[in-house]
Design a protein around this motif. Structure first.
Motif, PDB file in Angstrom:
ATOM      1  N   ASN A  55       0.822  -1.205   0.000  1.00  0.00           N
ATOM      2  CA  ASN A  55       0.000   0.000   0.000  1.00  0.00           C
ATOM      3  C   ASN A  55       0.856   1.255   0.000  1.00  0.00           C
ATOM      4  OD1 ASN A  55      -2.421  -1.381  -0.080  1.00  0.00           O
ATOM      5  ND2 ASN A  55      -2.602  -1.451   2.150  1.00  0.00           N
ATOM      6  N   ASP A  56       1.920   1.262   0.822  1.00  0.00           N
ATOM      7  CA  ASP A  56       2.839   2.412   0.825  1.00  0.00           C
ATOM      8  C   ASP A  56       3.471   2.598  -0.550  1.00  0.00           C
ATOM      9  OD1 ASP A  56       2.405   2.846   3.503  1.00  0.00           O
ATOM     10  OD2 ASP A  56       4.371   2.137   4.156  1.00  0.00           O
ATOM     11  N   TYR A  58       2.507   1.363  -3.468  1.00  0.00           N
ATOM     12  CA  TYR A  58       1.550   1.634  -4.537  1.00  0.00           C
ATOM     13  C   TYR A  58       1.327   3.141  -4.659  1.00  0.00           C
ATOM     14  CZ  TYR A  58      -2.807   2.335  -6.929  1.00  0.00           C
ATOM     15  OH  TYR A  58      -3.752   2.814  -7.791  1.00  0.00           O
ATOM     16  N   LEU A  59       1.011   3.803  -3.540  1.00  0.00           N
ATOM     17  CA  LEU A  59       0.763   5.247  -3.571  1.00  0.00           C
ATOM     18  C   LEU A  59       2.011   6.024  -3.983  1.00  0.00           C
ATOM     19  CD1 LEU A  59      -1.402   5.572  -0.353  1.00  0.00           C
ATOM     20  CD2 LEU A  59      -2.181   5.630  -2.732  1.00  0.00           C
ATOM     21  N   GLU A  62       2.484   5.418  -7.765  1.00  0.00           N
ATOM     22  CA  GLU A  62       1.427   6.069  -8.543  1.00  0.00           C
ATOM     23  C   GLU A  62       1.707   7.573  -8.630  1.00  0.00           C
ATOM     24  OE1 GLU A  62      -1.369   5.066 -10.430  1.00  0.00           O
ATOM     25  OE2 GLU A  62      -0.138   3.268 -10.295  1.00  0.00           O
ATOM     26  N   ASN A  63       2.077   8.175  -7.511  1.00  0.00           N
ATOM     27  CA  ASN A  63       2.456   9.584  -7.493  1.00  0.00           C
ATOM     28  C   ASN A  63       3.729   9.794  -8.315  1.00  0.00           C
ATOM     29  OD1 ASN A  63       2.375  12.385  -6.449  1.00  0.00           O
ATOM     30  ND2 ASN A  63       4.248  11.743  -5.413  1.00  0.00           N
ATOM     31  N   SER A 106      -0.492  -2.191 -10.896  1.00  0.00           N
ATOM     32  CA  SER A 106      -1.566  -1.235 -10.646  1.00  0.00           C
ATOM     33  C   SER A 106      -2.418  -1.740  -9.493  1.00  0.00           C
ATOM     34  CB  SER A 106      -2.432  -1.079 -11.897  1.00  0.00           C
ATOM     35  OG  SER A 106      -3.179  -2.274 -12.112  1.00  0.00           O
ATOM     36  N   HIS A 107      -3.284  -0.900  -9.010  1.00  0.00           N
ATOM     37  CA  HIS A 107      -4.169  -1.284  -7.902  1.00  0.00           C
ATOM     38  C   HIS A 107      -5.016  -2.487  -8.292  1.00  0.00           C
ATOM     39  CE1 HIS A 107      -7.534  -0.805  -4.997  1.00  0.00           C
ATOM     40  NE2 HIS A 107      -6.496  -0.652  -4.200  1.00  0.00           N
TER      41      HIS A 107
END
Length: 112
Positions: A55-56, A58-59, A62-63, A106-107
């Motif tokens: 989760n860390d 991924y964000l 993505e950013n 990707s998510h």
């Protein structure tokens, strides 16, 4: 690190980089380069662990897909021989981070 992104180091590094871009000086860029090298090494180590806090990451990635190319372009535009080696190192780090971001699941892929 320990499978988690060091968000504090990333935040400090980005703030330092943004400040240094306004007033490029060698000592600032040396510190920023060292911070980003440490961050990149930690990320590589973390991504090779058995347990990762996706989760860390991924964000973060993505950013990063949006900001890494912008920093690459900005750093390439700076013409300053005094900090050229730091600029080259930072560009390389951002290019490597961008490659990872582009390849990161990707998510939707992570949910499967």
């Amino acid at each position: 690190m320990n499978g988690e992104l060091d968000l504090e180091l990333y935040t400090i590094s980005i703030i330092g980089l943004n400040n240094a871009l306004e007033n490029p000086k060698r000592d600032s860029f040396e510190e920023i380069t060292a911070n980003f090298q440490e961050l990149y090494a930690d990320i590589i180590n973390d991504l090779n662990l058995d347990e990762i806090q996706f989760n860390d990451y991924y964000l973060f990635f993505e950013n990063g897909k949006n900001v890494f190319p912008q920093y690459i372009e900005t750093l390439k535009e700076i013409k300053n021989e005094e900090i050229a080696d730091c600029l080259d190192s930072l560009i390389g780090i951002f290019e490597n981070l961008n490659k990872i971001a582009e390849a990161f699941p990707s998510h939707k892929e992570m949910i499967k």
